[in-house]
Motif scaffolding. Structure first.
Motif, PDB file in Angstrom:
ATOM      1  N   VAL A  85       0.887  -1.225   0.103  1.00  0.00           N
ATOM      2  CA  VAL A  85       0.029   0.202   0.117  1.00  0.00           C
ATOM      3  C   VAL A  85       0.868   1.313  -0.015  1.00  0.00           C
ATOM      4  N   THR A  86       0.312   2.283  -0.865  1.00  0.00           N
ATOM      5  CA  THR A  86       1.055   3.561  -0.596  1.00  0.00           C
ATOM      6  C   THR A  86       0.976   4.332   0.605  1.00  0.00           C
ATOM      7  N   ALA A  87       2.223   4.953   1.174  1.00  0.00           N
ATOM      8  CA  ALA A  87       2.017   5.584   2.243  1.00  0.00           C
ATOM      9  C   ALA A  87       2.399   7.189   1.966  1.00  0.00           C
ATOM     10  N   ALA A  88       1.716   8.200   2.225  1.00  0.00           N
ATOM     11  CA  ALA A  88       2.402   9.618   2.273  1.00  0.00           C
ATOM     12  C   ALA A  88       3.200   9.853   3.137  1.00  0.00           C
ATOM     13  N   PRO A 111       6.513   4.052   0.551  1.00  0.00           N
ATOM     14  CA  PRO A 111       6.632   5.378   0.921  1.00  0.00           C
ATOM     15  C   PRO A 111       6.820   6.240  -0.228  1.00  0.00           C
ATOM     16  N   VAL A 112       5.805   7.413  -0.486  1.00  0.00           N
ATOM     17  CA  VAL A 112       5.948   8.348  -1.114  1.00  0.00           C
ATOM     18  C   VAL A 112       5.952   9.759  -0.590  1.00  0.00           C
ATOM     19  N   VAL A 113       6.854  10.639  -0.905  1.00  0.00           N
ATOM     20  CA  VAL A 113       6.832  11.828  -0.406  1.00  0.00           C
ATOM     21  C   VAL A 113       5.708  12.754  -1.032  1.00  0.00           C
ATOM     22  N   VAL A 114       4.918  13.641  -0.017  1.00  0.00           N
ATOM     23  CA  VAL A 114       3.880  14.252  -0.679  1.00  0.00           C
ATOM     24  C   VAL A 114       4.118  15.783   0.042  1.00  0.00           C
ATOM     25  N   ALA A 115       4.341  16.631  -0.831  1.00  0.00           N
ATOM     26  CA  ALA A 115       4.692  17.980  -0.438  1.00  0.00           C
ATOM     27  C   ALA A 115       3.522  18.499   0.464  1.00  0.00           C
ATOM     28  N   GLU A 116       4.035  19.472   1.318  1.00  0.00           N
ATOM     29  CA  GLU A 116       2.912  19.938   2.306  1.00  0.00           C
ATOM     30  C   GLU A 116       1.829  20.822   1.412  1.00  0.00           C
ATOM     31  N   THR A 117       2.390  21.586   0.174  1.00  0.00           N
ATOM     32  CA  THR A 117       1.352  22.398  -0.539  1.00  0.00           C
ATOM     33  C   THR A 117       0.607  21.018  -1.542  1.00  0.00           C
ATOM     34  N   ASP A 118       0.854  19.891  -1.317  1.00  0.00           N
ATOM     35  CA  ASP A 118       0.090  19.041  -2.236  1.00  0.00           C
ATOM     36  C   ASP A 118      -0.801  18.365  -1.108  1.00  0.00           C
ATOM     37  N   ARG A 119      -0.551  18.236   0.208  1.00  0.00           N
ATOM     38  CA  ARG A 119      -1.177  17.479   1.180  1.00  0.00           C
ATOM     39  C   ARG A 119      -2.752  17.545   1.168  1.00  0.00           C
ATOM     40  N   VAL A 120      -3.641  18.738   1.101  1.00  0.00           N
ATOM     41  CA  VAL A 120      -4.778  18.439   1.147  1.00  0.00           C
ATOM     42  C   VAL A 120      -5.536  18.100   0.051  1.00  0.00           C
ATOM     43  N   ALA A 121      -4.914  18.416  -1.265  1.00  0.00           N
ATOM     44  CA  ALA A 121      -5.300  17.865  -2.554  1.00  0.00           C
ATOM     45  C   ALA A 121      -5.153  16.114  -2.479  1.00  0.00           C
ATOM     46  N   TYR A 122      -4.114  15.696  -2.074  1.00  0.00           N
ATOM     47  CA  TYR A 122      -3.921  14.306  -1.866  1.00  0.00           C
ATOM     48  C   TYR A 122      -4.859  13.670  -1.095  1.00  0.00           C
TER      49      TYR A 122
END
Length: 214
Positions: A85-88, A111-122
């Motif tokens: 499973v993917t994990a942000a 694990p995949v890095v999700v930027a703070e600016t993309d967190r809510v969209a994710y």
């Protein structure tokens, strides 16, 4: 999450209740509601690295150095299998991020890095994929009940549609909107209005969205 950590042979204590200050821990992972993260983090004394499992809450809620580890998976009370499973993940610095990555990998997550600016969209996309799917299927089951059938008859259809979408994306779309069969669409709307009028706005929005997809 605790079961998954234990299964992965990660040394853990707890779960700890409200007011835990992190004594004796090198890493504290907060598995609490989003609105409680900041307060729980504030209770942790200097020393341990603090992380949370929220997909929607920022790293700033930790009040300092820390990390985020959000499995992209629905987790019922019985637990979940995180294998593959993917994990942000995210961290306030490279070392904190490395801890998040290591924990994720120990749990079998990807694990995949999700930027703070993309967190809510994710996180909004995740809500569409899981939360709203349950809402949609519940609406379908409610309407099916007016024909005397229970939700189980819909399960093979829903599973096949999801698997087809996973394989081919929007090309998996079938049904009267995709075929341009407006008479059937109108008949659907009428029976919904007659039997479950509260579902008409949802039906209209879904028809409009499906037409755009077509």
């Amino acid at each position: 999450m605790l079961r998954a950590l234990l299964h992965a042979d990660v040394p853990v204590t707890g779960p700890h209740g409200r007011g835990f200050d992190g004594s004796g821990a090198a890493v504290v992972l907060l598995c609490v509601p989003d609105g409680a993260i900041a307060a729980a983090a504030a209770q942790i004394q200097p020393g341990p690295l603090v992380g949370h499992c929220s997909g929607a809450t920022g790293l700033d809620a930790l009040g300092g150095r820390g990390f985020r580890l959000h499995p992209l998976m629905t987790v019922p009370t019985t637990g979940a299998d995180f294998t593959g499973v993917t994990a942000a993940v995210g961290g306030t610095d490279p070392a904190a991020l490395a801890v998040a990555r290591e924990l994720a990998e120990r749990l079998g997550l990807r694990p995949v890095v999700v930027a703070e600016t993309d967190r809510v969209a994710y996180h909004a996309a995740a809500a569409f994929a899981a939360n709203f799917l349950v809402t949609l299927e519940s609406a379908a089951a409610d309407l099916m009940a007016t024909a005397g059938l229970d939700r189980q008859v819909l399960v093979p259809l829903a599973r096949a549609a999801l698997e087809n979408w996973a394989a081919t994306g929007s090309a998996a779309l079938t049904g009267p909107v995709a075929r341009g069969d407006e008479a059937v669409v109108a008949a659907h709307r009428q029976v919904i209005a007659d039997r479950r009028a509260e579902l008409v706005p949802l039906f209209d929005e879904l028809v409009a969205a499906t037409r755009r997809l077509v």
